[in-house]
Design a protein around this motif. Structure first.
Motif, short mmCIF file in Angstrom:
data_model
loop_
_atom_site.label_atom_id
_atom_site.label_comp_id
_atom_site.label_asym_id
_atom_site.label_seq_id
_atom_site.Cartn_x
_atom_site.Cartn_y
_atom_site.Cartn_z
N ARG A 214 46.55 38.00 47.26
CA ARG A 214 45.30 38.22 46.53
C ARG A 214 45.57 38.62 45.08
N ARG A 215 46.59 39.42 44.85
CA ARG A 215 46.94 39.78 43.48
C ARG A 215 47.34 38.54 42.67
N LEU A 216 48.14 37.68 43.28
CA LEU A 216 48.61 36.49 42.57
C LEU A 216 47.48 35.51 42.32
N ARG A 217 46.55 35.40 43.25
CA ARG A 217 45.41 34.51 43.02
C ARG A 217 44.53 35.03 41.89
N ARG A 218 44.35 36.34 41.84
CA ARG A 218 43.60 36.91 40.71
C ARG A 218 44.35 36.65 39.40
#
Length: 297
Positions: A214-218
């Motif tokens: 989720r951090r990388l997608r953000r």
């Protein structure tokens, strides 16, 4: 003699978060398969349809429609534009009942539609002898499968347990800072051990990996849309070490964060996002256009 559908174009792409397509109309038929549920919405005069489960959207010629894609995550979809005499005849009858062609159909596990669409794209990429007929035969199978869909109410009613959903929401709301799995587990109302066990059972991956993803997608979204340095973006999505962020981004995306930004800064790709699939039998994020003389691009 059976008349096969004629394929005009097909592809497997992922659009970046927040993209909008339309309002538009098309001259042929379009079938779009969404392999995962998202917060994307398909809008037509019969109302909006939330694409919150894996399923198929079917659009007829001349129907104004619009897609509003998930605002926070890339949305992957496989599509095919085609002409089909049998469907055209049924669609153009005076007594035509549009309900026979559902706008949105949920696909339960085990459907052949995903594998047949991927095989069509593989054939279009390799172009073996007779590839156009083979692709059309597969599309006929896809259409038969789609028209035979009957929603399994028990599957439709199934959803993630409320504690898992609370935990996912907690992750999303706190991506900007350091959070622990203990905190996430506490937000679910379960103990740490039970939460971790149930998370893997329902999501298929540990909560640590889900949080990282989720951090990388953000970060992907910010790289495309925000004029900020790589270091600033790393901090914005909860990393305290820019170098660790860069290593994780390169390891999972196959390119550096700077390369990702440069690639999608190109107007040709401005609406696309990386498709995460380790192996594919055809190029991803590419349209195959079938030309009249039997070639494609």
């Amino acid at each position: 003699m059976l008349t096969l559908p004629v394929i005009h174009a097909m592809g497997d792409i992922a659009v970046k978060p927040g993209s909008v397509l339309g309002m538009r109309t098309i001259d042929d038929f379009e079938l779009v398969y969404f392999p995962a549920g998202t917060r994307s919405v398909y809008e037509i005069d019969r109302g909006p349809f939330a694409l919150d489960r894996p399923g198929v959207v079917f659009t007829c010629p001349g129907e104004p429609h619009r897609y509003r894609f998930d605002p926070s995550l890339p949305t992957r979809h496989l599509f095919v534009h085609f002409e089909c005499a049998a469907i055209r005849e049924a669609f153009c009858r005076p007594d035509h009942d549009r309900e026979h062609f559902r706008d949105w159909s949920v696909i339960a596990g085990g459907s052949l539609i995903p594998s047949m669409l991927k095989q069509m794209l593989k054939i279009a990429h390799i172009k073996p002898t007779g590839w156009q007929r083979r692709a059309s035969v597969l599309l006929m199978g896809v259409l038969e499968e789609w028209q035979a869909i009957e929603e399994d109410e028990s599957m439709s009613a199934a959803s993630l347990p409320a504690p898992i959903m609370r935990a996912m929401d907690y992750m999303e709301q706190h991506l900007h800072r350091q959070i622990t799995i203990e905190e996430i587990a506490a937000s679910s109302g379960w103990t740490h051990e039970h939460f971790t066990r149930m998370f893997v059972r329902w999501m298929g991956i540990p909560p640590q990996k889900a949080l990282l993803e989720r951090r990388l997608r953000r970060a992907e979204q910010l790289l495309i849309q925000a004029e900020r340095t790589i270091k600033q973006i790393a901090y914005d999505v909860g990393f305290t070490d820019e170098h660790y962020f860069s290593r994780m981004f390169k390891r999972t995306r196959g390119m550096t964060a700077l390369e990702f930004r440069d690639r999608f800064a190109d107007p040709l790709f401005r609406h696309l996002a990386v498709i995460e699939e380790e192996e594919a039998a055809y190029p991803l994020n590419r349209h195959f256009v079938v030309l009249d003389h039997g070639d494609s691009r």
